[in-house]
Write an enzyme that holds these catalytic residues in place. Sequence first.
Site, mmCIF file in Angstrom:
data_model
loop_
_atom_site.group_PDB
_atom_site.id
_atom_site.type_symbol
_atom_site.label_atom_id
_atom_site.label_comp_id
_atom_site.label_asym_id
_atom_site.label_seq_id
_atom_site.Cartn_x
_atom_site.Cartn_y
_atom_site.Cartn_z
ATOM 1 N N PRO A 112 43.554 45.238 43.301
ATOM 2 C CA PRO A 112 43.939 44.107 42.885
ATOM 3 C C PRO A 112 43.955 43.739 41.474
ATOM 4 O O PRO A 112 43.070 44.076 40.860
ATOM 5 C CB PRO A 112 43.276 42.884 43.575
ATOM 6 C CG PRO A 112 42.295 43.899 44.919
ATOM 7 C CD PRO A 112 42.423 45.295 44.451
ATOM 8 N N GLY A 116 38.621 41.566 38.195
ATOM 9 C CA GLY A 116 37.441 42.202 37.998
ATOM 10 C C GLY A 116 36.995 43.475 38.734
ATOM 11 O O GLY A 116 35.818 44.013 38.775
ATOM 12 N N GLY A 118 38.592 46.487 38.038
ATOM 13 C CA GLY A 118 38.861 47.369 36.962
ATOM 14 C C GLY A 118 40.258 47.894 37.352
ATOM 15 O O GLY A 118 40.506 49.149 36.661
ATOM 16 N N SER A 119 41.255 47.269 37.542
ATOM 17 C CA SER A 119 42.619 47.698 37.721
ATOM 18 C C SER A 119 43.064 48.348 36.506
ATOM 19 O O SER A 119 43.682 49.592 36.320
ATOM 20 C CB SER A 119 43.509 46.841 38.443
ATOM 21 O OG SER A 119 43.594 45.625 37.627
ATOM 22 N N ALA A 121 41.494 49.316 33.663
ATOM 23 C CA ALA A 121 40.707 50.695 33.357
ATOM 24 C C ALA A 121 41.169 51.671 34.174
ATOM 25 O O ALA A 121 41.458 52.966 33.786
ATOM 26 C CB ALA A 121 39.414 50.202 33.334
ATOM 27 N N ALA A 122 41.381 51.596 35.612
ATOM 28 C CA ALA A 122 41.546 52.589 36.365
ATOM 29 C C ALA A 122 42.999 53.028 36.279
ATOM 30 O O ALA A 122 43.593 54.261 36.228
ATOM 31 C CB ALA A 122 41.540 52.028 37.873
ATOM 32 N N ASP A 163 33.348 49.244 32.052
ATOM 33 C CA ASP A 163 34.495 49.561 33.060
ATOM 34 C C ASP A 163 35.100 50.634 32.964
ATOM 35 O O ASP A 163 35.234 51.594 34.084
ATOM 36 C CB ASP A 163 35.460 48.450 32.791
ATOM 37 C CG ASP A 163 35.152 47.080 33.340
ATOM 38 O OD1 ASP A 163 33.864 47.015 33.807
ATOM 39 O OD2 ASP A 163 35.810 46.224 33.613
HETATM 40 O O1 PMV Z 1 34.949 41.181 34.727
HETATM 41 P P1 PMV Z 1 34.566 42.658 34.520
HETATM 42 O O2 PMV Z 1 34.408 43.247 36.178
HETATM 43 O O3 PMV Z 1 35.699 43.409 33.885
HETATM 44 O O4 PMV Z 1 33.206 42.828 33.904
HETATM 45 C C1 PMV Z 1 32.939 42.280 32.737
HETATM 46 C C2 PMV Z 1 31.480 42.410 32.484
HETATM 47 C C3 PMV Z 1 30.697 41.946 31.481
HETATM 48 O O5 PMV Z 1 29.496 42.403 31.333
HETATM 49 C C4 PMV Z 1 30.777 40.523 31.781
HETATM 50 C C5 PMV Z 1 31.331 42.175 30.321
HETATM 51 C C6 PMV Z 1 31.342 43.564 29.670
HETATM 52 O O6 PMV Z 1 32.009 43.949 28.405
HETATM 53 O O7 PMV Z 1 30.613 44.140 29.868
#
Ligand code: PMV
Length: 325
Positions: A112, A116, A118-119, A121-122, A163
Site C-alpha cells: 500500500p 509507512g 516502505g512502498s 523505498a521498495a 527504510d
Molecule cells: O513512517 P515510516 O515507516 O517511514 O518510518 C519513519 C521512521 C522514523 O523513525 C519516524 C523516521 C526515520 O527516518 O527513521
Amino acid sequence: MYQTSFLPPLRDHPKLVTASAPGKVILVGEHAVVYGRPAIAVPVWERVARATIQPGAAGSGCWIVAHDLRRRIHLADAPPEDAMALVARATLAELGLPPNPDWQIELNSEIPIASGLGSGAALNAALVRAIHAQVGCTPDPAQVSDLVYLGEQLYHGTPSGIDNTVVAYGQPVWFIKGTAPRVFTPAKPFTLVIADSGVASPTHETVAGVRRRRERDPQRYDRWFDAIGELVEEARRVIEAGECEALGPIFDRNHALLQQIGVSTPQLDHLVTAARDAGARGAKLSGGGGGGNLIALVERASAQPVAAALEAAGAIRVMITTVGA
Ligand code: PMV
C-alpha cells in the site's frame, strides 16, 4: 532474497529482466533512531514491489511507468526533485551507463502506498536491482541501500536510513544511524498483524513535530529516547533467544513511550487496545505515527481474530506477516 529472473532474448521479444523488493515495518525504535538510538525493522515479504525492464524502440529514451502511482516518467525530462528519476539516474551513472537508455521500465507494487510500509523505498530498490540485472550485475545490499537513500532524502527530508536499509537487505536489521547495519535471524519465527489506521500522516511532519518539542525540553526527550533504545536492545535479545512472546510487553512499553513523545493518536490508541483485547501479546504504532500503521504480536492461532477485531475497530486494511519464517 531477491527474485531476479532472466528470460532468454527472443527475436521479437528482447531481453526482459525483473527484480523485486519487500515492504517493511519498524518493529521497535522509531523516532529515537533519528537521534542515534538503535531500531529494528523487518521486511514484509507478503507484499513486494517489482520492476521489469525491456528494451524500448531505438531513440525512445528511458521511460519509467509506475502503475500504482499512476506516473509515467521520461527520464530525460524529469525534474531533479523527482525521487524515482534521481535514483534511476544515480544507478545508471554508477554503472557507467548512458543517462537515457532506450528502456521501458515498469513498476508494480503490492505494498500500500504512503502507509509507512516502505512502498517508495521498495519500488526504488526494485528499480536499482532491475537496472543492474539489465546489464548482468548483481548489486550488494549496501549499494542498493545507498542508492535508495537518495530518494528517501527527497521524500522525507532527514531520514535515519532505516527504510532503505531493510528493503535493500530483505532481512531483519539492527540499525543505528551512520553505522553499518547488521542483519540478524530470529531464532524462532513470530507473527505480526499489521493494521492501517487509514489516516495519512507524512513522516516528515511527525519527525518535525518531535524535533520542535524536543528543542523545548531536550533532557526529557533524550530520557525517553534512551528508554526506547533500551527496549530495542531487549527486543534483539529476546528475538535472538527465540523468546518471541517476550516481545509483546516490549511493544506495549514502546507504544507508551511513543505516546509520551506525542506521536500516537486517540485512534491509534483505540486500535492498539482493540488488538490487545482480542488476544495480541502486545501492540504498538509502527513508523512515523500520527496515523499510519500499528503492529500487534500474535500467536498464529489468534492472528485471524486479532485481524478481525482490528477491522471492527476501524482499521482500513489488515495483513498478517511471519517474520523469520
Ligand atoms: O513512517 P515510516 O515507516 O517511514 O518510518 C519513519 C521512521 C522514523 O523513525 C519516524 C523516521 C526515520 O527516518 O527513521
